[in-house]
Design an enzyme around this catalytic site. Sequence first.
Site, PDB file in Angstrom:
ATOM      1  N   LYS A  22     -35.886 -47.214  31.393  1.00  0.00           N
ATOM      2  CA  LYS A  22     -35.375 -47.723  30.109  1.00  0.00           C
ATOM      3  C   LYS A  22     -33.894 -47.420  29.972  1.00  0.00           C
ATOM      4  CE  LYS A  22     -35.901 -45.335  26.038  1.00  0.00           C
ATOM      5  NZ  LYS A  22     -34.608 -45.167  25.399  1.00  0.00           N
ATOM      6  N   ASN A  23     -33.538 -46.150  30.185  1.00  0.00           N
ATOM      7  CA  ASN A  23     -32.150 -45.765  29.919  1.00  0.00           C
ATOM      8  C   ASN A  23     -31.176 -46.396  30.912  1.00  0.00           C
ATOM      9  OD1 ASN A  23     -32.928 -44.354  27.685  1.00  0.00           O
ATOM     10  ND2 ASN A  23     -32.798 -42.326  28.623  1.00  0.00           N
ATOM     11  N   ARG A  93     -29.973 -46.986  19.573  1.00  0.00           N
ATOM     12  CA  ARG A  93     -28.814 -46.153  19.876  1.00  0.00           C
ATOM     13  C   ARG A  93     -27.973 -46.735  21.023  1.00  0.00           C
ATOM     14  NH1 ARG A  93     -26.857 -42.050  17.759  1.00  0.00           N
ATOM     15  NH2 ARG A  93     -25.332 -40.913  18.955  1.00  0.00           N
ATOM     16  N   CYS A 117     -33.356 -42.624  17.888  1.00  0.00           N
ATOM     17  CA  CYS A 117     -34.247 -41.502  17.587  1.00  0.00           C
ATOM     18  C   CYS A 117     -33.475 -40.387  16.897  1.00  0.00           C
ATOM     19  CB  CYS A 117     -34.880 -40.974  18.874  1.00  0.00           C
ATOM     20  SG  CYS A 117     -36.021 -42.140  19.634  1.00  0.00           S
ATOM     21  N   ARG A 122     -26.082 -36.683  15.866  1.00  0.00           N
ATOM     22  CA  ARG A 122     -25.760 -37.195  17.212  1.00  0.00           C
ATOM     23  C   ARG A 122     -24.331 -37.739  17.183  1.00  0.00           C
ATOM     24  NH1 ARG A 122     -30.977 -40.330  19.679  1.00  0.00           N
ATOM     25  NH2 ARG A 122     -29.765 -40.054  21.586  1.00  0.00           N
ATOM     26  N   PRO A 123     -23.339 -36.846  17.368  1.00  0.00           N
ATOM     27  CA  PRO A 123     -21.952 -37.283  17.246  1.00  0.00           C
ATOM     28  C   PRO A 123     -21.539 -38.211  18.391  1.00  0.00           C
ATOM     29  CG  PRO A 123     -22.043 -35.026  18.050  1.00  0.00           C
ATOM     30  CD  PRO A 123     -23.458 -35.432  17.753  1.00  0.00           C
ATOM     31  N   ILE A 124     -20.480 -38.992  18.165  1.00  0.00           N
ATOM     32  CA  ILE A 124     -19.965 -39.835  19.253  1.00  0.00           C
ATOM     33  C   ILE A 124     -18.461 -39.597  19.452  1.00  0.00           C
ATOM     34  CG2 ILE A 124     -21.742 -41.622  19.104  1.00  0.00           C
ATOM     35  CD1 ILE A 124     -19.613 -43.338  17.648  1.00  0.00           C
ATOM     36  N   ASP A 305     -35.873 -35.324  27.339  1.00  0.00           N
ATOM     37  CA  ASP A 305     -36.786 -36.427  27.019  1.00  0.00           C
ATOM     38  C   ASP A 305     -38.212 -36.173  27.515  1.00  0.00           C
ATOM     39  OD1 ASP A 305     -34.711 -37.636  25.755  1.00  0.00           O
ATOM     40  OD2 ASP A 305     -34.421 -39.233  27.221  1.00  0.00           O
ATOM     41  N   ILE A 327     -30.599 -29.233  24.337  1.00  0.00           N
ATOM     42  CA  ILE A 327     -29.643 -30.326  24.107  1.00  0.00           C
ATOM     43  C   ILE A 327     -29.496 -30.648  22.615  1.00  0.00           C
ATOM     44  CG2 ILE A 327     -29.054 -32.739  24.664  1.00  0.00           C
ATOM     45  CD1 ILE A 327     -29.157 -31.107  27.214  1.00  0.00           C
ATOM     46  N   ARG A 397     -41.376 -48.680  22.481  1.00  0.00           N
ATOM     47  CA  ARG A 397     -39.959 -48.850  22.835  1.00  0.00           C
ATOM     48  C   ARG A 397     -39.691 -48.377  24.257  1.00  0.00           C
ATOM     49  NH1 ARG A 397     -35.885 -46.944  18.171  1.00  0.00           N
ATOM     50  NH2 ARG A 397     -34.469 -47.671  19.758  1.00  0.00           N
TER      51      ARG A 397
HETATM   52  C1  UD1 Z   1     -29.073 -39.874  26.194  1.00  0.00           C
HETATM   53  C2  UD1 Z   1     -30.416 -40.521  26.285  1.00  0.00           C
HETATM   54  C3  UD1 Z   1     -31.420 -39.706  25.498  1.00  0.00           C
HETATM   55  C4  UD1 Z   1     -31.417 -38.263  25.977  1.00  0.00           C
HETATM   56  C5  UD1 Z   1     -30.003 -37.701  26.016  1.00  0.00           C
HETATM   57  C6  UD1 Z   1     -29.907 -36.330  26.674  1.00  0.00           C
HETATM   58  C7  UD1 Z   1     -29.996 -42.909  26.537  1.00  0.00           C
HETATM   59  C8  UD1 Z   1     -30.027 -44.255  25.877  1.00  0.00           C
HETATM   60  N1  UD1 Z   1     -30.339 -41.877  25.743  1.00  0.00           N
HETATM   61  O1  UD1 Z   1     -28.711 -39.819  24.819  1.00  0.00           O
HETATM   62  O2  UD1 Z   1     -32.698 -40.288  25.696  1.00  0.00           O
HETATM   63  O3  UD1 Z   1     -32.180 -37.492  25.077  1.00  0.00           O
HETATM   64  O4  UD1 Z   1     -29.137 -38.579  26.754  1.00  0.00           O
HETATM   65  O5  UD1 Z   1     -30.375 -36.399  27.993  1.00  0.00           O
HETATM   66  O6  UD1 Z   1     -29.720 -42.781  27.719  1.00  0.00           O
HETATM   67  N2  UD1 Z   1     -22.536 -34.917  22.104  1.00  0.00           N
HETATM   68  C9  UD1 Z   1     -21.381 -34.590  21.439  1.00  0.00           C
HETATM   69  N3  UD1 Z   1     -20.444 -35.568  21.260  1.00  0.00           N
HETATM   70  C10 UD1 Z   1     -20.603 -36.828  21.744  1.00  0.00           C
HETATM   71  C11 UD1 Z   1     -21.792 -37.144  22.435  1.00  0.00           C
HETATM   72  C12 UD1 Z   1     -22.751 -36.159  22.601  1.00  0.00           C
HETATM   73  O7  UD1 Z   1     -21.193 -33.468  20.995  1.00  0.00           O
HETATM   74  O8  UD1 Z   1     -19.709 -37.663  21.554  1.00  0.00           O
HETATM   75  C13 UD1 Z   1     -23.586 -33.876  22.284  1.00  0.00           C
HETATM   76  C14 UD1 Z   1     -24.892 -34.248  21.548  1.00  0.00           C
HETATM   77  O9  UD1 Z   1     -24.875 -33.806  20.229  1.00  0.00           O
HETATM   78  C15 UD1 Z   1     -25.929 -33.525  22.402  1.00  0.00           C
HETATM   79  C16 UD1 Z   1     -25.329 -33.547  23.812  1.00  0.00           C
HETATM   80  O10 UD1 Z   1     -23.951 -33.870  23.650  1.00  0.00           O
HETATM   81  O11 UD1 Z   1     -26.029 -32.184  21.994  1.00  0.00           O
HETATM   82  C17 UD1 Z   1     -25.948 -34.559  24.732  1.00  0.00           C
HETATM   83  O12 UD1 Z   1     -25.893 -35.849  24.144  1.00  0.00           O
HETATM   84  P1  UD1 Z   1     -25.822 -37.170  25.043  1.00  0.00           P
HETATM   85  O13 UD1 Z   1     -26.022 -36.816  26.462  1.00  0.00           O
HETATM   86  O14 UD1 Z   1     -24.597 -37.920  24.657  1.00  0.00           O
HETATM   87  O15 UD1 Z   1     -27.077 -37.981  24.554  1.00  0.00           O
HETATM   88  P2  UD1 Z   1     -27.199 -39.557  24.396  1.00  0.00           P
HETATM   89  O16 UD1 Z   1     -26.339 -40.239  25.396  1.00  0.00           O
HETATM   90  O17 UD1 Z   1     -27.099 -39.929  22.958  1.00  0.00           O
END
Ligand code: UD1
Length: 416
Positions: A22-23, A93, A117, A122-124, A305, A327, A397
């Site tokens: 999926k991912n 997401r 989810c 979940r910051p970006i 996951d 995480i 999903r």
């Molecule tokens: C992806 C996966 C999700 C999985 C996660 C961790 C997809 C679509 N989703 O989510 O299923 O649970 O990886 O393996 O592939 N963080 C920040 N700032 C950012 C981005 C992330 O601080 O800009 C932190 C998050 O809060 C979290 C950690 O980094 O603590 C990991 O997040 P991230 O690897 O980005 O998860 P996703 O890509 O959202």
Amino acid sequence: MGRFVIEGGRRLKGEVNINGSKNAALAIIPATLLASGPCVLSNLPNISDVDLSFEILRKMGATVNRQGKHVAIIDATSINSTEVPFNLAMKMRASYYYLGALLSKFNEANVAMPGGCNFGVRPINLHLNGFKSLGAEYRVDRGIIRLKAKHLQGTKIYFDVVSVGATINILLASVMAQGVTIIENAAKEPHIVDLANFLNSIGACIVGAGTNVIKIKGVSKLKSSNYTIIPDPIEAGSYMAMAAITKGDVVIKDITIKHLESIINKMESIGVHITRYDNSLRVCCADALKKADVTSQAYPGFPTDMQPQITALLTSAKGTSIVTEGIWNNRFQYVGELCRMGAVITVDGKVAVVEGGKRLTAAPVVACDLRAGAALVIAALGAKGITEIENTSYIERGYEDIVGKLTGLGAYIRKV
Ligand code: UD1
């Protein structure tokens, strides 16, 4: 939202095939936007999130022709919009990968702040700072992230947190930037390697994917390709847990074993017998399971996951297991539902203490997200009596034909 009715206590036996990741699919589908001709993607999972990503592409002007359940021909050359429709972006997401892809192609992208989810905040910031380093300006306007650049310039980008999504977005944004981009402290998940392999197949120049330093030399044009998506390690791990909790004997087929090492290792440590073949595994479980401590980490650590699924399995293991979520801040929301089924679990922040060894009993429960839903299916398969799980659309999903696959293994499950 749908409901599963599962009668527990039936031993799973037989073979189950695993579909595409999926991912990986959700990163590669937006990447087809960069190709200069139609791309053929194979081994796509037939799940609702893939349909949603196709809908996004179509709404922006692409043509997507499905050839059966697992192959699609995507021609994104006619895309004439830089905006992902708000209602679609909100549902998934991974829609935020259109930020990197659109920015790369048009120097502009407009995508709603992502949903998905809920495991806490979940910051970006890493994604946005990365785009900025490449030369884009961003603003958030009524919930929509708007990115614009005169041109994208390769640079060094260091992530102070390992992020799967940010690594993917910067890969997408930098493939056609001028010069070289270096991502330091990159995530190493198999689907990141898969995305890089896809991008290289259309002419990108990426080295180091799968390590913590990825180098991307910008190219001016990308061609098209035929590409096969990797198997889904989380779907495979989930079926391993389902086999184990029912004391079953199941061959899990069409997998990449090296992507499953941390899961295999943990299952073996609690007493699950695993036999490895080339592209499949046999999972047998005859004896009582033993307790274990599990901490979820970035790849190659134990995947977050799979954290809910292993917690569900550990309810059946003798002794006290400690599960630490490494995480996310809030990924034990499903524990209350397991407790409703008789599990004895206490949660303190990012740590769950599981007093296992007692058989669960059926109850009406509610899935709060995709993997939480999978954990409830595992619990229900092992429990005494008939469990009803609400909100099964979350589960669908990420798990293609879960009802058909489990029925094929001898489970009693139906969707109402
Ligand atoms: C992806 C996966 C999700 C999985 C996660 C961790 C997809 C679509 N989703 O989510 O299923 O649970 O990886 O393996 O592939 N963080 C920040 N700032 C950012 C981005 C992330 O601080 O800009 C932190 C998050 O809060 C979290 C950690 O980094 O603590 C990991 O997040 P991230 O690897 O980005 O998860 P996703 O890509 O959202």
